[in-house]
Write a protein that holds these residues in place. Sequence first.
Motif, PDB file in Angstrom:
ATOM      1  N   THR A 206      -1.250  15.571   4.456  1.00 30.85           N
ATOM      2  CA  THR A 206      -1.038  14.233   3.886  1.00 30.85           C
ATOM      3  C   THR A 206      -0.814  13.218   5.005  1.00 30.85           C
ATOM      4  N   ILE A 207      -0.043  13.617   5.998  1.00 35.14           N
ATOM      5  CA  ILE A 207       0.240  12.713   7.122  1.00 35.14           C
ATOM      6  C   ILE A 207      -1.048  12.389   7.884  1.00 35.14           C
ATOM      7  N   VAL A 208      -1.828  13.421   8.148  1.00 40.32           N
ATOM      8  CA  VAL A 208      -3.087  13.211   8.874  1.00 40.32           C
ATOM      9  C   VAL A 208      -4.018  12.295   8.071  1.00 40.32           C
ATOM     10  N   TYR A 209      -4.094  12.528   6.770  1.00 39.72           N
ATOM     11  CA  TYR A 209      -4.931  11.671   5.917  1.00 39.72           C
ATOM     12  C   TYR A 209      -4.428  10.225   5.973  1.00 39.72           C
ATOM     13  N   GLY A 210      -3.142  10.061   5.808  1.00 37.35           N
ATOM     14  CA  GLY A 210      -2.556   8.710   5.812  1.00 37.35           C
ATOM     15  C   GLY A 210      -2.814   7.980   7.124  1.00 37.35           C
ATOM     16  N   LEU A 211      -2.654   8.706   8.236  1.00 36.43           N
ATOM     17  CA  LEU A 211      -2.838   8.078   9.559  1.00 36.43           C
ATOM     18  C   LEU A 211      -4.284   7.682   9.815  1.00 36.43           C
ATOM     19  N   TYR A 212      -5.196   8.631   9.603  1.00 40.00           N
ATOM     20  CA  TYR A 212      -6.580   8.412  10.045  1.00 40.00           C
ATOM     21  C   TYR A 212      -7.492   7.792   8.988  1.00 40.00           C
ATOM     22  N   VAL A 213      -7.231   8.107   7.728  1.00 43.50           N
ATOM     23  CA  VAL A 213      -8.125   7.584   6.683  1.00 43.50           C
ATOM     24  C   VAL A 213      -7.602   6.259   6.136  1.00 43.50           C
ATOM     25  N   GLU A 214      -6.308   6.191   5.899  1.00 45.04           N
ATOM     26  CA  GLU A 214      -5.754   4.957   5.326  1.00 45.04           C
ATOM     27  C   GLU A 214      -5.148   4.032   6.379  1.00 45.04           C
ATOM     28  N   GLY A 215      -5.045   4.511   7.609  1.00 47.43           N
ATOM     29  CA  GLY A 215      -4.494   3.682   8.681  1.00 47.43           C
ATOM     30  C   GLY A 215      -3.045   3.314   8.476  1.00 47.43           C
ATOM     31  N   LEU A 216      -2.267   4.224   7.858  1.00 56.36           N
ATOM     32  CA  LEU A 216      -0.845   3.952   7.633  1.00 56.36           C
ATOM     33  C   LEU A 216      -0.059   4.160   8.920  1.00 56.36           C
ATOM     34  N   THR A 217       1.061   3.464   9.032  1.00 54.53           N
ATOM     35  CA  THR A 217       1.947   3.667  10.181  1.00 54.53           C
ATOM     36  C   THR A 217       2.932   4.799   9.839  1.00 54.53           C
ATOM     37  N   TYR A 218       3.669   5.263  10.850  1.00 53.57           N
ATOM     38  CA  TYR A 218       4.682   6.296  10.599  1.00 53.57           C
ATOM     39  C   TYR A 218       5.700   5.804   9.577  1.00 53.57           C
ATOM     40  N   ARG A 219       6.049   4.535   9.698  1.00 55.40           N
ATOM     41  CA  ARG A 219       7.048   3.960   8.799  1.00 55.40           C
ATOM     42  C   ARG A 219       6.550   3.959   7.353  1.00 55.40           C
ATOM     43  N   GLU A 220       5.283   3.589   7.180  1.00 57.19           N
ATOM     44  CA  GLU A 220       4.706   3.566   5.828  1.00 57.19           C
ATOM     45  C   GLU A 220       4.610   4.984   5.252  1.00 57.19           C
ATOM     46  N   LEU A 221       4.252   5.926   6.123  1.00 59.53           N
ATOM     47  CA  LEU A 221       4.167   7.317   5.658  1.00 59.53           C
ATOM     48  C   LEU A 221       5.541   7.849   5.271  1.00 59.53           C
ATOM     49  N   ALA A 222       6.567   7.453   6.048  1.00 56.27           N
ATOM     50  CA  ALA A 222       7.934   7.879   5.744  1.00 56.27           C
ATOM     51  C   ALA A 222       8.349   7.328   4.380  1.00 56.27           C
TER      52      ALA A 222
ATOM     53  N   LYS B  14       0.832  -1.203   0.000  1.00 54.40           N
ATOM     54  CA  LYS B  14       0.000   0.000   0.000  1.00 54.40           C
ATOM     55  C   LYS B  14       0.873   1.262   0.000  1.00 54.40           C
ATOM     56  N   ALA B  15       1.877   1.296   0.889  1.00 53.91           N
ATOM     57  CA  ALA B  15       2.759   2.461   0.961  1.00 53.91           C
ATOM     58  C   ALA B  15       3.557   2.614  -0.334  1.00 53.91           C
ATOM     59  N   TRP B  16       3.953   1.479  -0.915  1.00 56.48           N
ATOM     60  CA  TRP B  16       4.704   1.511  -2.171  1.00 56.48           C
ATOM     61  C   TRP B  16       3.861   2.147  -3.282  1.00 56.48           C
ATOM     62  N   LEU B  17       2.616   1.686  -3.409  1.00 55.55           N
ATOM     63  CA  LEU B  17       1.728   2.229  -4.441  1.00 55.55           C
ATOM     64  C   LEU B  17       1.411   3.705  -4.188  1.00 55.55           C
ATOM     65  N   LEU B  18       1.168   4.035  -2.920  1.00 54.19           N
ATOM     66  CA  LEU B  18       0.863   5.437  -2.605  1.00 54.19           C
ATOM     67  C   LEU B  18       2.072   6.332  -2.870  1.00 54.19           C
ATOM     68  N   SER B  19       3.279   5.794  -2.673  1.00 54.43           N
ATOM     69  CA  SER B  19       4.472   6.607  -2.960  1.00 54.43           C
ATOM     70  C   SER B  19       4.588   6.840  -4.465  1.00 54.43           C
TER      71      SER B  19
ATOM     72  N   MET C  32       6.317   6.454   1.959  1.00 57.43           N
ATOM     73  CA  MET C  32       5.489   7.089   0.934  1.00 57.43           C
ATOM     74  C   MET C  32       5.997   8.499   0.583  1.00 57.43           C
ATOM     75  N   LEU C  33       6.349   9.258   1.613  1.00 59.16           N
ATOM     76  CA  LEU C  33       6.733  10.652   1.385  1.00 59.16           C
ATOM     77  C   LEU C  33       8.227  10.836   1.182  1.00 59.16           C
ATOM     78  N   GLY C  34       8.990   9.752   1.357  1.00 62.81           N
ATOM     79  CA  GLY C  34      10.440   9.831   1.183  1.00 62.81           C
ATOM     80  C   GLY C  34      11.101  10.733   2.194  1.00 62.81           C
ATOM     81  N   MET C  35      10.661  10.651   3.439  1.00 63.96           N
ATOM     82  CA  MET C  35      11.295  11.458   4.498  1.00 63.96           C
ATOM     83  C   MET C  35      11.541  10.591   5.733  1.00 63.96           C
ATOM     84  N   PRO C  36      12.460  11.015   6.627  1.00 64.43           N
ATOM     85  CA  PRO C  36      12.755  10.189   7.799  1.00 64.43           C
ATOM     86  C   PRO C  36      11.523   9.972   8.686  1.00 64.43           C
TER      87      PRO C  36
END
Lengths: 112, 154
Positions: free
Chosen positions: B107-123, B53-58, B125-129
């Motif tokens: 984007t982070i808020v959307y990822g966390l609450y709507v898609e249920g992504l973890t911090y690691r997945e968001l990192a 999921k994180a791969w596709l979203l990235s 996806m967004l290419g940041m630490p």
Amino acid sequence: MTQREEYMDLALGLLQDTLAPDEKKRALLLIESDREFLAVLQLELALKNELASLKTPLPEGEKKQLYLKIKGSVGQVLYKAVLHTVLNAVMPKMLWPVMRIFERSVFANEQL
Amino acid sequence: MDFEVLYQEYADAVYGYLVFKLKDRQVVEDIMQETFLAAHQGIERLQKVNSPKAWLLSIAHNKMVDFLRRHPPELPLQLESQAASSHTPSNLYVQESLQQLDEVERTIVYGLYVEGLTYRELAEMLGMPEGTVKSKAHYARKRLYHWLKEGTTS
């Protein structure tokens, strides 16, 4: 990380069911013993409910249509890759402009 | 996981994310196509990623950034705008609150609450630490808490 931030992550993890068993146990204990954690959990729940409305579902019909379009694009890419490899080996270079016109015409008609 | 399964499983998440970020449904469809075409071409990478999921979203995120570079602001296209579907008052209030955050925070808020992504997945996806994602998430959520409690964005 402050204790409040730790509580925020613990509460969100509890709602998303992503906590490890020991973290989950701790979160459940905190619900009973710590008002601050309970308040954070309530806010997280409210946020989760509010933000859920932002989700836009992809209608099933559109989903199928999009899939067919994507498969069509995949087919075009594969066709070009295979055909070009073969033609590179056998077709004289001067015929390539004609080939490109032919390809454009084929793909344009396929998309109609 | 084959391509069809990947599509069936994650098309909704990619679509939802792109609709959240972009107003124009046609643009969303185009970027969806580009995203899944790129995923098809790089399908062997799927075995190496932690979260499909994180791969596709990235991929979708990068395609969207590319698109916005090619089609800068004068187009009738707005970031983070409301989807064309109907909105309840509550939904509009959330949208309004989110507008107070910056683009990455939204984007982070959307990822966390709507898609249920973890911090690691968001990192991913967004290419940041991951630490940066975490601190931005904490900051944004504290502001959202405040607006929730106040019941106003002013």
